[in-house]
Motif scaffolding. Structure first.
Motif, PDB file in Angstrom:
ATOM      1  N   GLU A  28     103.889 -42.667 122.793  1.00 55.12           N
ATOM      2  CA  GLU A  28     103.084 -41.948 121.805  1.00 55.12           C
ATOM      3  C   GLU A  28     103.609 -42.232 120.400  1.00 55.12           C
ATOM      4  O   GLU A  28     104.814 -42.149 120.150  1.00 55.12           O
ATOM      5  CB  GLU A  28     103.150 -40.440 122.065  1.00 55.12           C
ATOM      6  N   THR A 130      97.955 -34.918 122.382  1.00 56.43           N
ATOM      7  CA  THR A 130      96.614 -34.809 122.948  1.00 56.43           C
ATOM      8  C   THR A 130      96.523 -33.739 124.026  1.00 56.43           C
ATOM      9  O   THR A 130      95.423 -33.327 124.406  1.00 56.43           O
ATOM     10  CB  THR A 130      96.171 -36.154 123.556  1.00 56.43           C
ATOM     11  N   GLU A 131      97.656 -33.277 124.525  1.00 59.76           N
ATOM     12  CA  GLU A 131      97.678 -32.234 125.555  1.00 59.76           C
ATOM     13  C   GLU A 131      98.286 -30.935 125.037  1.00 59.76           C
ATOM     14  O   GLU A 131      98.551 -30.016 125.820  1.00 59.76           O
ATOM     15  CB  GLU A 131      98.448 -32.731 126.786  1.00 59.76           C
ATOM     16  N   GLY A 153      96.756 -40.311 115.530  1.00 56.87           N
ATOM     17  CA  GLY A 153      95.911 -39.294 116.144  1.00 56.87           C
ATOM     18  C   GLY A 153      95.962 -38.007 115.352  1.00 56.87           C
ATOM     19  O   GLY A 153      95.880 -38.021 114.118  1.00 56.87           O
TER      20      GLY A 153
END
Length: 264
Positions: A28, A130-131, A153
């Motif tokens: 990530e 993202t989670e 992101g």
């Protein structure tokens, strides 16, 4: 020196090998530093503009555990960059459980480089942005950590990639003093290499915050250069046995996965 894993394997009492539990490795891009992030190097240490903070997760099937990442004479483990890894000069550590949460609001201590068995800070477990569905986002101070580049992101103003969790497992380091010396507060390196050592989650190992998704954070590294790595892992099965994965050239009783190696 007698090979160290005779000792390490004692904590997996029912030790067999079969290939099932490793889904892959997730890299990530947690953050990209800006000019503003380097405005007080006397407090934080120098960080080059454009440095990327990478988080490396081991993605496991439900019920499996991360037990250790290791290097052996036949299977070197390494993280390497074209430039130095960034270390925070005041609050940095070679593993995040020792970084007081109160310091995460100060300048850029959240970008420190370290190794982990799940933690992202004091009483904080690491989760992919993202989670991360947490409503509470850890605040940033002044103009630090404000980059909202689409390459990362969601920004750290939206999610912080951390969730509260008490009694997090501390990593146990074996024969890695020289390897992790470059992750201290006053030293720097562009290479972490292990050929006879490991960092481990003793006992039953560790799982991700969401045990169904089961992604375990094992490293955070901040650098301006391209990051490459080669990983070897021991993971625990639900029945108490273990699986051994190596980056290259698996031998009898070993398995491999293409995402254990990052070359670009």
């Amino acid at each position: 020196m007698k090979f160290i894993f005779n000792t390490l394997f004692l904590f997996t009492l029912n030790f067999t090998f079969s290939q099932e539990g490793l889904e892959g490795i997730i890299v990530e891009q947690y953050y990209i530093s800006t000019k503003e992030d380097n405005k007080t190097p006397e407090l934080s240490g120098e960080i080059e503009e454009g440095s990327i903070t990478y988080r490396i997760y081991v993605d496991l099937k439900p019920g499996y555990t991360f037990q250790m990442a290791y290097g052996s004479p036949n299977h070197e483990l390494f993280f390497k960059s074209e430039n130095l890894f960034y270390n925070h000069v005041e609050h940095g550590s070679n593993y995040p459980n020792r970084i007081p949460l109160r310091t995460y609001i100060k300048n850029i201590s959240r970008l420190d480089s370290w190794l982990s068995v799940g933690a992202a800070g004091e009483n904080q477990i690491g989760v992919l942005k993202t989670e991360d569905d947490t409503i509470q986002v850890f605040p940033t101070s002044d103009s630090y950590l404000k980059n909202n580049n689409k390459q990362i992101g969601m920004s750290l103003l939206e999610v912080d990639g951390m969730k509260d969790q008490l009694d997090l497992t501390f990593p146990t380091f074996y024969n890695m003093d020289s390897a992790i010396a470059g992750l201290g507060t006053t030293t720097n390196t562009n290479l972490i290499s292990v050929s006879n050592g490991a960092w481990a989650a003793m006992g039953k190992g560790t799982q991700g915050y969401d045990t169904l998704q089961n992604k375990v954070l094992i490293a955070q590294l901040t650098t301006k250069g391209k990051l490459t790595f080669s990983l070897n892992l021991l993971i625990g099965r639900p029945d108490g046995s273990s699986e051994k994965y190596v980056a290259k050239n698996p031998e009898e009783g070993e398995f491999t996965h293409p995402q254990l190696v990052k070359t670009k």
